[in-house]
Design an enzyme around this catalytic site. Structure first.
Site, PDB file in Angstrom:
ATOM      1  N   ALA A  26       0.841  -1.196   0.000  1.00 50.13           N
ATOM      2  CA  ALA A  26       0.000   0.000   0.000  1.00 50.13           C
ATOM      3  C   ALA A  26       0.873   1.242   0.000  1.00 50.13           C
ATOM      4  CB  ALA A  26      -0.928   0.014   1.211  1.00 50.13           C
ATOM      5  N   LYS A  27       0.386   2.297  -0.659  1.00 50.42           N
ATOM      6  CA  LYS A  27       1.111   3.568  -0.684  1.00 50.42           C
ATOM      7  C   LYS A  27       1.333   4.091   0.726  1.00 50.42           C
ATOM      8  CE  LYS A  27      -1.124   5.022  -5.027  1.00 50.42           C
ATOM      9  NZ  LYS A  27      -2.052   6.013  -5.630  1.00 50.42           N
ATOM     10  N   ARG A  28       0.261   3.995   1.546  1.00 47.60           N
ATOM     11  CA  ARG A  28       0.345   4.600   2.882  1.00 47.60           C
ATOM     12  C   ARG A  28       1.365   3.902   3.780  1.00 47.60           C
ATOM     13  NH1 ARG A  28      -4.562   1.972   2.665  1.00 47.60           N
ATOM     14  NH2 ARG A  28      -4.815   0.165   4.044  1.00 47.60           N
TER      15      ARG A  28
END
Length: 284
Positions: free
Chosen positions: A245-247
């Site tokens: 995930a990007k986060r």
């Protein structure tokens, strides 16, 4: 499937750099179209005005080219706002949406589910009288689908996933949001309309979106839209089995490009199931 008729798509949001999880999904969607003599489309889901950035759009185009993927497009969601508004107006005229004035904090306070459990909106604003609604329309609000009314109108629904019939059951997700002040259409509404407008016949996407398909099938029925064939695939996961995930700071494709890695070789390795160290394919 008839050759030449298949249309798949990859639809990233330009809110950060793409990572290997995105590459995996894009490759699967691209290769499905190529295998069936069809077309692979690119759509940029850029209606999150606070986080979408042009430099991320440029990065997406560079990443797909680096992987050796050819596509038609891109189409930008930000150019399709009128179609979202028209669909919302149509659902409003059908009596299937209502304004919700609840804040996230108010919704959380009204629920008694265990911490971290998925819960549906309790329908607080659905019970407001027309006079109460009219008096509050100047307040910030979103628009929610009246799930019970929508299901009563649509009747039993199903879709096909990898050729297997799946009975649609969106009821557990409750009165989902279809539009907000800061977003003219929710993911549910925008993606359903966009796939129909682009003539997408086969949707290849991660299994993390399987539950959302229940809602999308309902919206297709309410708006008279075609139902694509679905192909939800397992996710790439990192250490501890967490999906990329990007986060969470998943390593970006851009960083690998800058480091001189061969993108086409990486794509071919992923096709063969050869994953970079530390990554694995989640079990279905």
């Amino acid at each position: 499937m008839s050759p030449g008729q298949v249309r798949t798509r990859f639809a990233p949001s330009p809110t950060g750099a793409l990572h290997l999880g995105h590459a995996w999904s894009a490759i699967l969607s691209h290769d499905f179209a190529v295998t069936h003599g069809g077309t692979f489309l690119l759509r940029i889901e850029d209606i999150d005005g606070t986080r979408s950035r042009p430099d991320h759009v440029a990065g997406i185009l560079d990443d797909l080219a680096w992987l050796g993927l050819r596509f038609e497009g891109p189409v930008f969601q930000s150019e399709r706002l009128a179609s979202y508004a028209a669909a919302l107006d149509r659902l409003r005229a059908m009596g299937l949406v209502y304004p919700c004035f609840c804040t996230r904090a108010e919704i959380a306070a009204s629920l008694s589910a265990p911490h971290g459990a998925a819960v549906a909106y309790p329908g607080t604003c659905r019970r407001l009288t027309p006079a109460e609604v009219q008096a509050r329309m100047g307040e910030p609000h979103c628009w929610r689908l009246d799930m019970a009314r929508a299901l009563a109108l649509a009747g039993p629904l199903a879709w096909f996933d990898h050729g297997r019939r799946v009975e649609a059951d969106p009821a557990p997700q409750g009165d989902v949001v279809l539009a907000r002040k800061d977003a003219p259409a929710s993911y549910h509404l925008a993606v359903t309309l966009d796939d129909a407008a682009q003539g997408v016949t086969d949707i290849v996407r991660g299994v993390d979106l399987f539950d959302a398909t229940h809602v999308h099938r309902l919206l297709q029925a309410l708006l008279g839209l075609p139902t694509p064939r679905y192909h939800h695939h397992p996710l790439l996961t990192g250490p501890g089995g967490r999906r990329l995930a990007k986060r969470d700071g998943a390593p970006s494709l851009a960083a690998q490009r800058v480091a001189g890695q061969d993108g086409r070789a990486l794509a071919d390795a992923l096709r063969r199931g050869e994953l970079p160290a530390g990554l694995s394919l989640a079990k279905p």
